[in-house]
Design a protein around this motif. Structure first.
Motif, mmCIF file in Angstrom:
data_model
loop_
_atom_site.group_PDB
_atom_site.id
_atom_site.type_symbol
_atom_site.label_atom_id
_atom_site.label_comp_id
_atom_site.label_asym_id
_atom_site.label_seq_id
_atom_site.Cartn_x
_atom_site.Cartn_y
_atom_site.Cartn_z
ATOM 1 N N LEU A 145 33.681 50.439 47.269
ATOM 2 C CA LEU A 145 33.289 49.236 46.536
ATOM 3 C C LEU A 145 31.794 49.225 46.225
ATOM 4 C CD1 LEU A 145 35.483 46.533 48.288
ATOM 5 C CD2 LEU A 145 35.745 47.434 45.956
ATOM 6 N N ARG A 146 31.012 49.788 47.111
ATOM 7 C CA ARG A 146 29.566 49.856 46.890
ATOM 8 C C ARG A 146 29.243 50.699 45.647
ATOM 9 N NH1 ARG A 146 27.932 51.231 51.953
ATOM 10 N NH2 ARG A 146 27.836 53.450 51.574
ATOM 11 N N HIS A 147 30.019 51.747 45.415
ATOM 12 C CA HIS A 147 29.734 52.663 44.301
ATOM 13 C C HIS A 147 30.625 52.448 43.077
ATOM 14 C CE1 HIS A 147 26.865 55.009 46.584
ATOM 15 N NE2 HIS A 147 27.713 54.987 47.590
ATOM 16 N N LEU A 148 31.916 52.250 43.293
ATOM 17 C CA LEU A 148 32.853 52.147 42.166
ATOM 18 C C LEU A 148 33.032 50.717 41.683
ATOM 19 C CD1 LEU A 148 35.610 54.664 43.348
ATOM 20 C CD2 LEU A 148 33.453 55.117 42.151
ATOM 21 N N GLU A 149 32.918 49.763 42.583
ATOM 22 C CA GLU A 149 32.884 48.318 42.332
ATOM 23 C C GLU A 149 34.182 47.675 41.876
ATOM 24 O OE1 GLU A 149 29.624 47.302 39.793
ATOM 25 O OE2 GLU A 149 28.141 48.156 41.159
ATOM 26 N N ARG A 150 34.871 48.206 40.884
ATOM 27 C CA ARG A 150 35.955 47.472 40.225
ATOM 28 C C ARG A 150 37.342 47.975 40.638
ATOM 29 N NH1 ARG A 150 34.038 47.788 34.167
ATOM 30 N NH2 ARG A 150 35.929 46.613 33.786
ATOM 31 N N LEU A 151 37.776 47.571 41.821
ATOM 32 C CA LEU A 151 39.126 47.891 42.291
ATOM 33 C C LEU A 151 40.087 46.870 41.695
ATOM 34 C CD1 LEU A 151 41.068 49.491 44.149
ATOM 35 C CD2 LEU A 151 40.495 47.829 45.946
ATOM 36 N N LEU A 152 41.015 47.332 40.872
ATOM 37 C CA LEU A 152 42.012 46.440 40.289
ATOM 38 C C LEU A 152 43.084 46.114 41.314
ATOM 39 C CD1 LEU A 152 42.963 44.970 37.724
ATOM 40 C CD2 LEU A 152 44.273 47.023 37.174
ATOM 41 N N GLY A 153 43.421 47.095 42.149
ATOM 42 C CA GLY A 153 44.420 46.842 43.177
ATOM 43 C C GLY A 153 44.733 48.068 43.995
ATOM 44 N N CYS A 154 45.312 47.812 45.139
ATOM 45 C CA CYS A 154 45.812 48.860 46.035
ATOM 46 C C CYS A 154 47.236 48.458 46.400
ATOM 47 C CB CYS A 154 44.925 48.959 47.274
ATOM 48 S SG CYS A 154 45.397 50.287 48.379
ATOM 49 N N PHE A 155 48.175 49.368 46.207
ATOM 50 C CA PHE A 155 49.587 49.045 46.364
ATOM 51 C C PHE A 155 50.292 50.121 47.188
ATOM 52 C CE2 PHE A 155 47.920 47.664 42.314
ATOM 53 C CZ PHE A 155 48.265 46.324 42.271
ATOM 54 N N VAL A 156 51.392 49.736 47.826
ATOM 55 C CA VAL A 156 52.237 50.704 48.530
ATOM 56 C C VAL A 156 53.633 50.637 47.921
ATOM 57 C CG1 VAL A 156 50.929 50.621 50.684
ATOM 58 C CG2 VAL A 156 52.827 49.057 50.364
ATOM 59 N N ILE A 163 44.020 51.596 42.005
ATOM 60 C CA ILE A 163 43.734 51.489 40.586
ATOM 61 C C ILE A 163 42.309 50.961 40.420
ATOM 62 C CG2 ILE A 163 44.409 50.471 38.381
ATOM 63 C CD1 ILE A 163 47.257 50.260 39.521
ATOM 64 N N TRP A 164 41.472 51.783 39.786
ATOM 65 C CA TRP A 164 40.059 51.471 39.553
ATOM 66 C C TRP A 164 39.811 51.317 38.066
ATOM 67 C CZ3 TRP A 164 36.908 50.615 43.657
ATOM 68 C CH2 TRP A 164 37.360 51.047 44.908
ATOM 69 N N VAL A 165 38.842 50.479 37.700
ATOM 70 C CA VAL A 165 38.499 50.214 36.305
ATOM 71 C C VAL A 165 37.073 50.680 36.041
ATOM 72 C CG1 VAL A 165 38.236 48.430 34.543
ATOM 73 C CG2 VAL A 165 40.008 48.195 36.296
ATOM 74 N N TYR A 166 36.892 51.357 34.909
ATOM 75 C CA TYR A 166 35.568 51.821 34.467
ATOM 76 C C TYR A 166 35.368 51.415 33.017
ATOM 77 C CZ TYR A 166 36.163 54.803 38.554
ATOM 78 O OH TYR A 166 36.386 55.254 39.829
ATOM 79 N N MET A 226 37.413 50.854 27.846
ATOM 80 C CA MET A 226 37.887 50.667 29.193
ATOM 81 C C MET A 226 38.717 51.876 29.612
ATOM 82 S SD MET A 226 40.690 47.990 30.677
ATOM 83 C CE MET A 226 41.841 48.551 29.474
ATOM 84 N N LEU A 227 38.550 52.268 30.860
ATOM 85 C CA LEU A 227 39.277 53.399 31.422
ATOM 86 C C LEU A 227 39.865 52.969 32.760
ATOM 87 C CD1 LEU A 227 39.742 56.512 30.973
ATOM 88 C CD2 LEU A 227 37.772 56.826 32.490
ATOM 89 N N ILE A 228 41.125 53.274 32.971
ATOM 90 C CA ILE A 228 41.808 52.973 34.228
ATOM 91 C C ILE A 228 42.034 54.290 34.959
ATOM 92 C CG2 ILE A 228 43.952 52.124 35.281
ATOM 93 C CD1 ILE A 228 42.417 49.884 34.014
ATOM 94 N N GLU A 229 41.669 54.322 36.227
ATOM 95 C CA GLU A 229 41.969 55.479 37.073
ATOM 96 C C GLU A 229 43.073 55.063 38.041
ATOM 97 O OE1 GLU A 229 39.705 58.889 39.608
ATOM 98 O OE2 GLU A 229 38.773 56.915 39.558
ATOM 99 N N HIS A 230 44.189 55.759 37.945
ATOM 100 C CA HIS A 230 45.375 55.475 38.762
ATOM 101 C C HIS A 230 45.540 56.636 39.738
ATOM 102 C CE1 HIS A 230 49.715 55.539 39.613
ATOM 103 N NE2 HIS A 230 49.692 54.248 39.365
ATOM 104 N N ARG A 231 45.249 56.386 41.000
ATOM 105 C CA ARG A 231 45.294 57.425 42.032
ATOM 106 C C ARG A 231 46.502 57.174 42.933
ATOM 107 N NH1 ARG A 231 40.155 59.863 41.930
ATOM 108 N NH2 ARG A 231 40.451 60.892 43.912
ATOM 109 N N THR A 232 47.345 58.186 43.119
ATOM 110 C CA THR A 232 48.508 58.072 43.991
ATOM 111 C C THR A 232 48.379 59.095 45.110
ATOM 112 O OG1 THR A 232 49.891 57.419 42.125
ATOM 113 C CG2 THR A 232 51.027 58.149 44.120
#
Length: 105
Positions: A31-42, A54-57, A1-7
């Protein structure tokens, strides 16, 4: 599992505009391409005017394949043009869970 954390840091006063644009224009494509959004936060405390995605691969190869399909999508390219200049700063981290991590997405 890989988590991508984008800020993404946006200019003061533009957070609501960015979030609306992201939700209505970018998110359906992502969502069509990456599919697995764990969350979006402010951010509420600390460095303000930041949005965290935060995306999951399954693996680095999975991420590379999904991102390549996204980058080849003409709708995504059009969104990137509309979104150009929206960020003051961008930071991307790729994370893997430690073997003892209690949360394994």
């Amino acid at each position: 599992m890989l988590i991508e954390h984008r800020t993404y840091t946006v200019p003061h006063g533009t957070l609501d505009t960015y979030l609306k644009r992201y939700e209505t224009q970018a998110l359906p494509i992502l969502l069509r391409h990456l599919e697995r959004l764990l969350g979006c936060f402010v951010t509420e405390v600390g460095t303000l005017n930041q949005v965290l995605h935060i995306w999951v691969y399954d693996s680095m190869a999975d991420r590379e394949a999904r991102r390549a399909r996204l980058d080849a999508d003409p709708e995504w390219q059009a969104f990137k043009e509309v979104n150009r200049g929206s960020f003051v700063e961008q930071n991307v981290m790729l994370l893997r869970a430690a073997s003892f991590s209690p949360r394994r997405v």
